[in-house]
Each structure stands twice: as structure tokens, then as C-alpha cells.
Design an enzyme around this catalytic site. Structure first.
Site, PDB file in Angstrom:
ATOM      1  N   THR A 182      -9.370   3.456   6.818  1.00  0.00           N
ATOM      2  CA  THR A 182      -9.000   2.130   7.311  1.00  0.00           C
ATOM      3  C   THR A 182      -7.515   2.057   7.660  1.00  0.00           C
ATOM      4  OG1 THR A 182      -8.730   1.424   5.003  1.00  0.00           O
ATOM      5  CG2 THR A 182     -10.820   0.898   6.068  1.00  0.00           C
ATOM      6  N   ASP A 212      -1.661  14.354  21.023  1.00  0.00           N
ATOM      7  CA  ASP A 212      -0.391  14.053  20.363  1.00  0.00           C
ATOM      8  C   ASP A 212      -0.427  14.434  18.893  1.00  0.00           C
ATOM      9  OD1 ASP A 212       0.636  13.090  22.705  1.00  0.00           O
ATOM     10  OD2 ASP A 212       0.490  10.971  22.166  1.00  0.00           O
ATOM     11  N   ASP A 235       0.817  -1.209   0.000  1.00  0.00           N
ATOM     12  CA  ASP A 235       0.000   0.000   0.000  1.00  0.00           C
ATOM     13  C   ASP A 235       0.859   1.271   0.000  1.00  0.00           C
ATOM     14  OD1 ASP A 235      -2.271  -1.501  -0.058  1.00  0.00           O
ATOM     15  OD2 ASP A 235      -2.768  -1.239   2.064  1.00  0.00           O
TER      16      ASP A 235
END
Length: 297
Positions: free
Chosen positions: A192, A181, A77
């Protein structure tokens, strides 16, 4: 009839992948496909074994050939995200062969290369348009102009355990000051990814939304927020270090807190190739192991 012409992009991989790459090249030659390949990837392949000589090359968006029929990404990916930064607004369809692990975007399995290529070369696929995000600041250029994200844009603390404060305005109206943060702004494609790991929702591609997800917020009642893709988000950061980290998919830069960021939808989409039977929910079930329970086995 003109021969099919494709572009190839990839990154370094271990030697276990070599047989699959060789299969790919042999099959493309068998189908008499013209190949244009990323120059750095081409040089790497030549160190791995005998690959075809004399292929035409490209190195970036600027010299990317606009006359190719589609772009093929070889890797995981992360490689697909880098591929998108080259294709940008050319409308060239992109397919990914998964040499990595998860494979949400690069979802063609390396064991099915020939079958997948047959479908692609015979035009037996559909196009799924995916929205992207851009990040800008007045008088500044980020990531050498590659300021477009298919997954997400994030603002994160820099080199300290102290939280940062992110003042956010949505379409000019004050939204919130996030003590956290960091903050993730994700597309449906990126919902996702990092956003999901921080408690964000899953959004279907084409839903017309983005999601703003805080990273470890100090106030636990500050939750992820789904917003319209027509939004314009303005961010200003406070930090004890005077710096923060801006990420755009797999790229990152350290910026001073004087930087005012504007994040909005990119003026173009990326065209992902999806094969027959390659449904979105099927991908979710397989990659997120929905319905899997060790008690059933």
C-alpha cells in the site's frame, strides 16, 4: 508482580505534538510503567520541555533491552519503519502512535492515547506478524547492517533522466530485463506504499507473497508480478552512469553497477500490536477513502 516495562522510540516533531507527548508520559507514570527511551529522542524531548529525568536509554539494536514488554513508536509510518530496524528479531511487540499523516502502520490516533494504552497495558490486543525482506551482496554490508525492510526494497536510477536496465532472475531462472526507472520489491505491508503508487496490487498481510513492481517501464506490457515469499531474487543493473540507488524502506545507498543483489524473505517477522476493532479492511477504507464520494455529501 513485576511492573510493565516499555521501550519508546521517536524522531523530531513540531511543537504542536508536545501536549500529546506530555499526556503519554503522564499517563505512563500514572500506570507506574518503567520506561526505556531511545537516547537521541530523549535528548530532543528535553529541549521541548520538562520531561522525566534519569530514564534508561538505548541507541540501536545492539543495546536494545530484550526484557521490555513492548515497543512504542511515536511518529508516522516512517518512524515505525525505523523502529523495526531496532527491534529486528527480538520478537518484541510494536505499537505506533500516529503523529504523522497517513498512519497505515502507526495507526493509533494521538487523540486516543489513553484509551489505546489502557488496552495495551491490560494485554487487550492481538499480534499481527508481518514478513520482511533482506538485501545482500557478496562481500558487502548495506546500511550499516540494517538491511531489513518492512515495506520495500527498491533499485532506482541515479542522477540522470536515462532509464536503467535491471536483469532479474527468480530462483536462478531468468525472469526479465526491466527497462525502467527502477524496480520495487514490496512486502504485503509495503503493497500500500510505493508499489501501489506505481500500479502494484494490494496484498493482505499473511498472504505469503511479495510483489515485483516496475517503476515507469519502457515496455507497457511489463506488469507487476506477485511471487511466493519463498523466492530468491537476483538483480544486476546496467546504467550509463555506472551507478544506481538501492533503497531499503527509508534508507538509501548509491552502488556501482558491478554489485549483484540478492533479495529474499528475512528469517524473522515483526510483531505489530493491533487493538480491538482494528481490522485490516477498516484501515484500508479509512486511509484510502474507499466508499467516499463527494456526491454523497
Amino acid at each position: 508482580m513485576n511492573p510493565i516495562r516499555i521501550a519508546l522510540y521517536g524522531r523530531l516533531f513540531n511543537s504542536s505534538v508536545n501536549p500529546f507527548v506530555e499526556t503519554l508520559f503522564h499517563y505512563l507514570q500514572h500506570r507506574q510503567v518503567e520506561i526505556c527511551i531511545h537516547s537521541e529522542f530523549y535528548q530532543f524531548l528535553k529541549t521541548q520541555g520538562p520531561f522525566p529525568e534519569g530514564l534508561s536509554t538505548f541507541s540501536s539494536y545492539e543495546d536494545f533491552p530484550r526484557d521490555v514488554d513492548f515497543m512504542l513508536s511515536l511518529g508516522g509510518d516512517g518512524t515505525m519503519l525505523s523502529t523495526v530496524s531496532i527491534v529486528k528479531d527480538t520478537n518484541i511487540p510494536v505499537a505506533g502512535i500516529n503523529f504523522g499523516r497517513l498512519g497505515f502502520l502507526a495507526n493509533i490516533q494521538k487523540s486516543e492515547i489513553k484509551k489505546a494504552l489502557d488496552q495495551i497495558l491490560d494485554r487487550q490486543y492481538h499480534i499481527q506478524k508481518r514478513a520482511l525482506l533482506t538485501v545482500e551482496a557478496e562481500g558487502q554490508t548495506f546500511f550499516n547492517g540494517e538491511n531489513v525492510a518492512l515495506n520495500d526494497i527498491s533499485v532506482l536510477r541515479f542522477d540522470t533522466s536515462s532509464m536503467i536496465t535491471i536483469h532479474a532472475k527468480l530462483n536462478g531462472e531468468e525472469l526479465n530485463s526491466y527497462w525502467s526507472d527502477g524496480l520495487i520489491i514490496a512486502t504485503p505491508t509495503g503493497s500500500t506504499a510505493y508499489s501501489l503508487s506505481c500500479g502494484g496490487p494490494i496484498m493482505m498481510p499473511g498472504s505469503g507473497n511479495f510483489v515485483i513492481t516496475p517503476v515507469s517501464p519502457h515496455n507497457l506490457n511489463v506488469r507487476p508480478l506477485v511471487v511466493s515469499e519463498g523466492m530468491e531474487l537476483e538483480l544486476q543493473v546496467e546504467s550509463r552512469t555506472g551507478q544506481f540507488v538501492l533503497t531499503c524502506d527509508s534508507r538509501s545507498e548509491t552502488l556501482p553497477t558491478s554489485t549483484r543483489l540478492i533479495i529474499k524473505k528475512a528469517p524473522f517477522t515483526v510483531n505489530l500490536i493491533r487493538l480491538e476493532g482494528d481490522g485490516y479492511f477498516r484501515t484500508l477504507r479509512e486511509k484510502l477513502l474507499w466508499g467516499m464520494d463527494v456526491r454523497n455529501y
